[in-house]
Every structure is written in structure tokens, then in C-alpha cells.
Design an enzyme around this catalytic site. Sequence first.
Site, PDB file in Angstrom:
ATOM      1  N   HIS A  37       0.857  -1.183   0.000  1.00  0.00           N
ATOM      2  CA  HIS A  37       0.000   0.000   0.000  1.00  0.00           C
ATOM      3  C   HIS A  37       0.897   1.237   0.000  1.00  0.00           C
ATOM      4  O   HIS A  37       2.113   1.121   0.158  1.00  0.00           O
ATOM      5  CB  HIS A  37      -0.898   0.010   1.253  1.00  0.00           C
ATOM      6  CG  HIS A  37      -0.106   0.137   2.511  1.00  0.00           C
ATOM      7  ND1 HIS A  37       0.449  -0.960   3.131  1.00  0.00           N
ATOM      8  CD2 HIS A  37       0.272   1.222   3.222  1.00  0.00           C
ATOM      9  CE1 HIS A  37       1.136  -0.544   4.192  1.00  0.00           C
ATOM     10  NE2 HIS A  37       1.043   0.780   4.267  1.00  0.00           N
ATOM     11  N   HIS A 121       5.807   6.574  -1.070  1.00  0.00           N
ATOM     12  CA  HIS A 121       6.472   5.358  -1.526  1.00  0.00           C
ATOM     13  C   HIS A 121       5.651   4.142  -1.111  1.00  0.00           C
ATOM     14  O   HIS A 121       4.760   4.232  -0.264  1.00  0.00           O
ATOM     15  CB  HIS A 121       7.888   5.253  -0.936  1.00  0.00           C
ATOM     16  CG  HIS A 121       7.889   5.045   0.543  1.00  0.00           C
ATOM     17  ND1 HIS A 121       7.736   6.083   1.437  1.00  0.00           N
ATOM     18  CD2 HIS A 121       7.984   3.909   1.290  1.00  0.00           C
ATOM     19  CE1 HIS A 121       7.757   5.604   2.674  1.00  0.00           C
ATOM     20  NE2 HIS A 121       7.901   4.291   2.610  1.00  0.00           N
TER      21      HIS A 121
END
Length: 178
Positions: A37, A121
Amino acid sequence: MPRLFFSIELPAPVKERLLQVRASVAGARWQSSAQLHLTLLFLGQVSEGRVSELCDAARCLRLPPFDLSVAGVGCFGQPASPRNLWVGASPREPLVALQAALKENLGPLGFEFEKRTFRPHITLARFKKQRGSVAGLLEEYRDADFGSFQVTEFVLYQSTQGAGGSVYTVVERFALEA
């Protein structure tokens, strides 16, 4: 008390491509498909009574959907001894705007946030104290394209420690709409 964070979910095809970036690296704890995620905002421990207040504040956001590209592998720390191996996401601007809007809505409610700069990220692997080099992976996947998708919602997750690492459970989904 549940441990909570806001995140962007990744579509299955992107996750499948990300799972290809695996190698035998000392100390690497690779993320599973269910763990991949993009964290927007980590809240930590939140009392049960505050979860509905948190969700109410998140529902008030009015931001448009946006396209997101997932590409390029990098690391936090030195490649010879990394702390974290990650994949980038761009463009940064809508992610930063979404995180800022969440902070703006939640700050007055007394929630506190990490002080470090937001660096969007997707974590691929975390490293224990004994760390192997990821220099070869960085070279091989530096410019790799893992796919693009339209972000139409963000999610509040609860994180629970499990035998195989953290287990993430969706608490609520929040639609992005202009």
C-alpha cells in the site's frame, strides 16, 4: 486501542508486478500482496471512541480523483545496508495535497503526526539488523514501470501484529470527488 493509518490501496495488477521484485537478500522481510500500500498518514494508537470522529473528519475532504504511476525502486539508508526497499509513486503533488488536507482536518481534533517530510512510496521490504546489499536490485529496477491507475478513494486501515508481520484491515473507505 487500534493502530490506524490512512493509505492508498493498490490494484491487483500493480501488486503482482511489485511482487516480482524479490531476491535473496540478507535480513529482508518482504511485504506480501496484502501488505502492499502507499501510506498517506500514520496515526498510531487511537482510542475506540475517537475512530468515528476521525472518519467524520476524513469524509469532509473534497479532492478530485487523480492518476498515479508506480515506478522506480529505491531504498532508505545505504544500498549496502538498507533500512527499507521501496517503489516510488508520481506525481507527488496530489498525494502531498491529500496528506495535507487530512492533517488540516485532523489537527484541530488533537491528532499528532510525524514531523519528517512526507516521501510517497510503497514499501517492498524492511530490513532487520543484519542487512544485505540491494545495489543489484536498485540497478535492475531503477527505471522499472509497475503500472498506473486512477486513485478514486483512500482508506483508513487498522494494523494488527500477526505471526507473518502486520495484518491490515479496512476500517472505512473515503471517495475522492471534486
